[in-house]
Structures are given as C-alpha cells and as structure tokens.
Design a protein around this motif. Structure first.
Motif, PDB file in Angstrom:
ATOM      1  N   MET A 110       1.028  -1.175  -0.047  1.00  0.00           N
ATOM      2  CA  MET A 110      -0.202  -0.229   0.124  1.00  0.00           C
ATOM      3  C   MET A 110       1.043   1.175  -0.138  1.00  0.00           C
ATOM      4  O   MET A 110       0.463   1.972  -0.902  1.00  0.00           O
ATOM      5  CB  MET A 110      -0.569  -0.325   1.084  1.00  0.00           C
ATOM      6  CG  MET A 110      -1.942   1.124   1.146  1.00  0.00           C
ATOM      7  SD  MET A 110      -3.167   1.633   3.127  1.00  0.00           S
ATOM      8  CE  MET A 110      -4.003  -0.254   1.744  1.00  0.00           C
ATOM      9  N   THR A 111       2.068   1.034   1.131  1.00  0.00           N
ATOM     10  CA  THR A 111       2.526   2.274   0.484  1.00  0.00           C
ATOM     11  C   THR A 111       3.561   2.253  -0.846  1.00  0.00           C
ATOM     12  O   THR A 111       3.287   3.872  -1.180  1.00  0.00           O
ATOM     13  CB  THR A 111       4.291   2.170   1.874  1.00  0.00           C
ATOM     14  OG1 THR A 111       3.953   1.718   3.183  1.00  0.00           O
ATOM     15  CG2 THR A 111       4.959   3.434   1.735  1.00  0.00           C
ATOM     16  N   PHE A 112       3.595   1.432  -1.445  1.00  0.00           N
ATOM     17  CA  PHE A 112       4.213   1.816  -2.742  1.00  0.00           C
ATOM     18  C   PHE A 112       3.681   2.375  -3.647  1.00  0.00           C
ATOM     19  O   PHE A 112       3.518   2.561  -4.677  1.00  0.00           O
ATOM     20  CB  PHE A 112       5.030   0.313  -3.572  1.00  0.00           C
ATOM     21  CG  PHE A 112       6.569   0.144  -3.025  1.00  0.00           C
ATOM     22  CD1 PHE A 112       7.311   1.728  -3.303  1.00  0.00           C
ATOM     23  CD2 PHE A 112       7.235  -0.640  -1.973  1.00  0.00           C
ATOM     24  CE1 PHE A 112       8.639   1.084  -2.714  1.00  0.00           C
ATOM     25  CE2 PHE A 112       8.361  -0.332  -1.003  1.00  0.00           C
ATOM     26  CZ  PHE A 112       9.193  -0.016  -1.121  1.00  0.00           C
ATOM     27  N   GLY A 113       1.866   1.635  -3.190  1.00  0.00           N
ATOM     28  CA  GLY A 113       0.735   2.207  -4.272  1.00  0.00           C
ATOM     29  C   GLY A 113       0.341   3.177  -4.373  1.00  0.00           C
ATOM     30  O   GLY A 113       0.495   3.496  -5.159  1.00  0.00           O
ATOM     31  N   GLY A 114       0.563   3.877  -2.956  1.00  0.00           N
ATOM     32  CA  GLY A 114       0.128   4.765  -2.635  1.00  0.00           C
ATOM     33  C   GLY A 114       1.398   6.335  -3.577  1.00  0.00           C
ATOM     34  O   GLY A 114       1.274   6.979  -4.268  1.00  0.00           O
ATOM     35  N   ARG A 121       1.988   9.331  -9.903  1.00  0.00           N
ATOM     36  CA  ARG A 121       0.938   9.863 -11.386  1.00  0.00           C
ATOM     37  C   ARG A 121       0.502   8.206 -12.738  1.00  0.00           C
ATOM     38  O   ARG A 121       0.323   7.977 -13.453  1.00  0.00           O
ATOM     39  CB  ARG A 121       0.668  10.673 -12.069  1.00  0.00           C
ATOM     40  CG  ARG A 121       0.334  11.594 -10.920  1.00  0.00           C
ATOM     41  CD  ARG A 121      -0.112  13.197 -11.647  1.00  0.00           C
ATOM     42  NE  ARG A 121      -0.510  13.901 -10.625  1.00  0.00           N
ATOM     43  CZ  ARG A 121      -0.930  14.085 -10.193  1.00  0.00           C
ATOM     44  NH1 ARG A 121      -1.175  13.370  -8.907  1.00  0.00           N
ATOM     45  NH2 ARG A 121      -0.347  15.767  -9.315  1.00  0.00           N
ATOM     46  N   LEU A 122       1.603   6.726 -11.453  1.00  0.00           N
ATOM     47  CA  LEU A 122       1.582   5.965 -13.031  1.00  0.00           C
ATOM     48  C   LEU A 122       0.124   4.723 -12.068  1.00  0.00           C
ATOM     49  O   LEU A 122       1.106   3.937 -11.044  1.00  0.00           O
ATOM     50  CB  LEU A 122       3.532   5.049 -12.647  1.00  0.00           C
ATOM     51  CG  LEU A 122       4.179   6.198 -12.533  1.00  0.00           C
ATOM     52  CD1 LEU A 122       5.554   5.728 -12.249  1.00  0.00           C
ATOM     53  CD2 LEU A 122       4.264   6.175 -14.197  1.00  0.00           C
ATOM     54  N   HIS A 123      -0.760   5.378 -12.442  1.00  0.00           N
ATOM     55  CA  HIS A 123      -2.095   4.422 -11.787  1.00  0.00           C
ATOM     56  C   HIS A 123      -1.477   3.008 -11.997  1.00  0.00           C
ATOM     57  O   HIS A 123      -2.080   2.767 -11.212  1.00  0.00           O
ATOM     58  CB  HIS A 123      -3.351   5.366 -12.141  1.00  0.00           C
ATOM     59  CG  HIS A 123      -3.117   6.527 -11.576  1.00  0.00           C
ATOM     60  ND1 HIS A 123      -3.073   7.357 -10.459  1.00  0.00           N
ATOM     61  CD2 HIS A 123      -3.015   7.874 -12.841  1.00  0.00           C
ATOM     62  CE1 HIS A 123      -2.998   7.991 -10.624  1.00  0.00           C
ATOM     63  NE2 HIS A 123      -3.325   8.711 -11.558  1.00  0.00           N
ATOM     64  N   PHE A 124      -1.420   2.585 -13.217  1.00  0.00           N
ATOM     65  CA  PHE A 124      -1.560   1.292 -13.603  1.00  0.00           C
ATOM     66  C   PHE A 124      -0.528   0.563 -12.646  1.00  0.00           C
ATOM     67  O   PHE A 124      -1.001  -0.587 -12.863  1.00  0.00           O
ATOM     68  CB  PHE A 124      -1.174   1.488 -14.974  1.00  0.00           C
ATOM     69  CG  PHE A 124       0.154   1.238 -15.418  1.00  0.00           C
ATOM     70  CD1 PHE A 124       2.022   0.155 -15.657  1.00  0.00           C
ATOM     71  CD2 PHE A 124       0.686   2.932 -16.091  1.00  0.00           C
ATOM     72  CE1 PHE A 124       2.676   0.799 -16.120  1.00  0.00           C
ATOM     73  CE2 PHE A 124       2.078   2.663 -16.037  1.00  0.00           C
ATOM     74  CZ  PHE A 124       2.828   2.315 -15.794  1.00  0.00           C
ATOM     75  N   GLY A 126       0.216   1.699  -9.338  1.00  0.00           N
ATOM     76  CA  GLY A 126      -0.023   1.394  -8.339  1.00  0.00           C
ATOM     77  C   GLY A 126      -1.438   1.259  -7.638  1.00  0.00           C
ATOM     78  O   GLY A 126      -1.999   0.819  -6.816  1.00  0.00           O
ATOM     79  N   ILE A 127      -2.548   1.354  -8.701  1.00  0.00           N
ATOM     80  CA  ILE A 127      -3.899   1.051  -8.620  1.00  0.00           C
ATOM     81  C   ILE A 127      -3.353  -0.320  -8.057  1.00  0.00           C
ATOM     82  O   ILE A 127      -4.338  -0.600  -6.666  1.00  0.00           O
ATOM     83  CB  ILE A 127      -4.819   1.435  -9.117  1.00  0.00           C
ATOM     84  CG1 ILE A 127      -4.986   2.854  -8.830  1.00  0.00           C
ATOM     85  CG2 ILE A 127      -6.191   1.192  -8.774  1.00  0.00           C
ATOM     86  CD1 ILE A 127      -5.863   3.956  -9.876  1.00  0.00           C
ATOM     87  N   PRO A 128      -2.986  -1.385  -8.764  1.00  0.00           N
ATOM     88  CA  PRO A 128      -3.082  -2.955  -8.410  1.00  0.00           C
ATOM     89  C   PRO A 128      -2.675  -3.435  -7.402  1.00  0.00           C
ATOM     90  O   PRO A 128      -2.526  -4.129  -5.785  1.00  0.00           O
ATOM     91  CB  PRO A 128      -1.947  -3.173  -9.637  1.00  0.00           C
ATOM     92  CG  PRO A 128      -2.362  -2.165 -10.179  1.00  0.00           C
ATOM     93  CD  PRO A 128      -2.458  -0.685  -9.953  1.00  0.00           C
ATOM     94  N   LEU A 129      -1.080  -2.555  -6.656  1.00  0.00           N
ATOM     95  CA  LEU A 129      -0.835  -2.196  -5.614  1.00  0.00           C
ATOM     96  C   LEU A 129      -1.314  -1.483  -3.838  1.00  0.00           C
ATOM     97  O   LEU A 129      -1.856  -2.466  -3.198  1.00  0.00           O
ATOM     98  CB  LEU A 129       0.497  -1.832  -5.548  1.00  0.00           C
ATOM     99  CG  LEU A 129       1.802  -2.561  -6.143  1.00  0.00           C
ATOM    100  CD1 LEU A 129       2.766  -1.012  -6.184  1.00  0.00           C
ATOM    101  CD2 LEU A 129       2.243  -3.822  -5.697  1.00  0.00           C
ATOM    102  N   LEU A 130      -1.655  -0.558  -4.165  1.00  0.00           N
ATOM    103  CA  LEU A 130      -3.184  -0.787  -3.200  1.00  0.00           C
ATOM    104  C   LEU A 130      -4.594  -1.837  -3.094  1.00  0.00           C
ATOM    105  O   LEU A 130      -4.199  -1.421  -1.464  1.00  0.00           O
ATOM    106  CB  LEU A 130      -3.998   1.294  -3.728  1.00  0.00           C
ATOM    107  CG  LEU A 130      -2.665   2.534  -3.528  1.00  0.00           C
ATOM    108  CD1 LEU A 130      -3.814   3.660  -4.597  1.00  0.00           C
ATOM    109  CD2 LEU A 130      -2.794   2.395  -1.882  1.00  0.00           C
ATOM    110  N   ILE A 131      -4.949  -1.914  -3.993  1.00  0.00           N
ATOM    111  CA  ILE A 131      -6.061  -2.642  -3.783  1.00  0.00           C
ATOM    112  C   ILE A 131      -6.177  -4.096  -3.460  1.00  0.00           C
ATOM    113  O   ILE A 131      -6.275  -4.761  -1.986  1.00  0.00           O
ATOM    114  CB  ILE A 131      -6.379  -3.305  -5.495  1.00  0.00           C
ATOM    115  CG1 ILE A 131      -7.188  -2.232  -5.939  1.00  0.00           C
ATOM    116  CG2 ILE A 131      -7.668  -4.341  -4.971  1.00  0.00           C
ATOM    117  CD1 ILE A 131      -8.127  -1.254  -5.525  1.00  0.00           C
ATOM    118  N   ARG A 132      -4.177  -4.121  -3.564  1.00  0.00           N
ATOM    119  CA  ARG A 132      -3.395  -6.510  -3.130  1.00  0.00           C
ATOM    120  C   ARG A 132      -3.324  -5.234  -1.559  1.00  0.00           C
ATOM    121  O   ARG A 132      -3.327  -6.218  -0.829  1.00  0.00           O
ATOM    122  CB  ARG A 132      -2.188  -6.055  -3.436  1.00  0.00           C
ATOM    123  CG  ARG A 132      -1.411  -7.282  -3.114  1.00  0.00           C
ATOM    124  CD  ARG A 132      -0.837  -7.361  -3.687  1.00  0.00           C
ATOM    125  NE  ARG A 132       0.530  -8.572  -2.869  1.00  0.00           N
ATOM    126  CZ  ARG A 132       2.253  -8.864  -3.159  1.00  0.00           C
ATOM    127  NH1 ARG A 132       2.229  -8.549  -4.010  1.00  0.00           N
ATOM    128  NH2 ARG A 132       1.992  -9.922  -2.702  1.00  0.00           N
TER     129      ARG A 132
END
Length: 174
Positions: A110-114, A121-124, A126-132
């Motif tokens: 989540m830290t790295f996803g954020g 702004r590399l959502h592709f 970040g977002i999968p990492l945040l969800i995980r």
C-alpha cells in the motif's frame, strides 16, 4: 462522539477505516476491488489535502466520523488534542473526540501503491498495489476500528489519542 481516523495521506488506510466504521464496507469478507475503489476518497486526495479534516458521515449511534491526512508532521495530532481539550475546558465542546492512527495497518504494497499512484501518477502500477495492500490488511483495519470503538465507549477522557502500534503489519505477511 467524534471519531477522527488519521494517517499519512488521509486517502488510503484512514479512508478504509472510516468506510468500515460507517459500514460502507463488508464485515464478513474481504472487499472487492470495486468496493475499495468506491470508497469516497480512496486514492483521490493529494498533498494539498494534508491537514484537512474530512467528514464521512454518522454511524448507527449518531457519532460523526472524519479522516485526516497529517503528512510527516508529528505535531498535528498533539496540537489538535490540545485544541480540543482547550475547547472542552473553555468553549462549548462537550463531545468526546477519539483520534485513531490508521498508519500501523499499512503494508508495504500500500505504501508503494500510494507512491506510484498519487506521487508519480503511475496509476497502472499504483492502483493494483493499493488494492492488494488494502485486501492484505483489511482484517487489521477492521480490528483497529473495532478497537477504536471499544476504547471510545470505555474511556472517560474528553479527548483520546490512539497510536495503535499493536496493529502494525508484519512486512513478511502475505
């Protein structure tokens, strides 16, 4: 009573805690990707929002639930605690206020996803990492919220700050 869940950015762990507190997320299973992404401010705030206390709603008992992104400052919560105590003593504030730190629930993903999603702004990525990360630590967030509610009901202090260090995520946890 007023609950203020806080973390570094105010957009991930504290947003999930507020949503769980308000029963906007399930209490009997892990939330889906869509449920996580539909949390009102999840992954939507920026550094400009640090220090803003954001209202999320009232729980079943009429308690108000807020979030706060405090950034790197170690002084924000103690200053707010002192202000609230001052208002209790010399103002018209009568509601009990609980500050609950959601940061200990944040796993590395989540830290790295954020970082990837919000800062770079590399959502592709970040977002999968945040969800995980959100799914990985969801039980910790639920436990933190339940602990926060329990302490709130038992404390006699007008303002209580919970650091929640006992909810720290094991970095080797799957």
């Amino acid at each position: 009573m007023i609950f203020i869940y806080n973390c570094y950015a105010g957009t991930h762990s504290s947003a999930l805690a507020a949503a769980y507190h308000l029963e906007k997320l399930p209490n009997d299973r892990l939330p889906t990707k869509e449920e996580i992404l539909n949390v009102d401010i999840f992954n939507k705030l920026s550094t400009d929002d640090f220090g803003k206390i954001i209202f999320h709603g009232e729980d079943r008992e009429g308690n108000k639930v807020y979030t706060l992104g405090r950034g790197r400052s170690k002084e924000v919560i103690p200053a707010l605690q002192d202000l609230c105590l001052l208002l209790h003593r010399h103002g018209n504030l009568t509601e009990k206020i609980i500050f609950s730190n959601a940061s200990p629930t944040v796993p590395l993903s989540m830290t790295f996803g954020g970082l990837f999603s919000r800062r770079l702004r590399l959502h592709f990525i970040g977002i999968p990492l945040l969800i995980r990360g959100a799914r990985q630590t969801y039980h910790n967030i639920a436990d933190l919220v339940n602990h926060t509610k329990k302490v709130a009901k038992t404390t006699h202090l007008p303002v209580k700050v919970l650091d929640n260090k006992s909810f720290e995520v094991n970095p080797f946890q799957k």
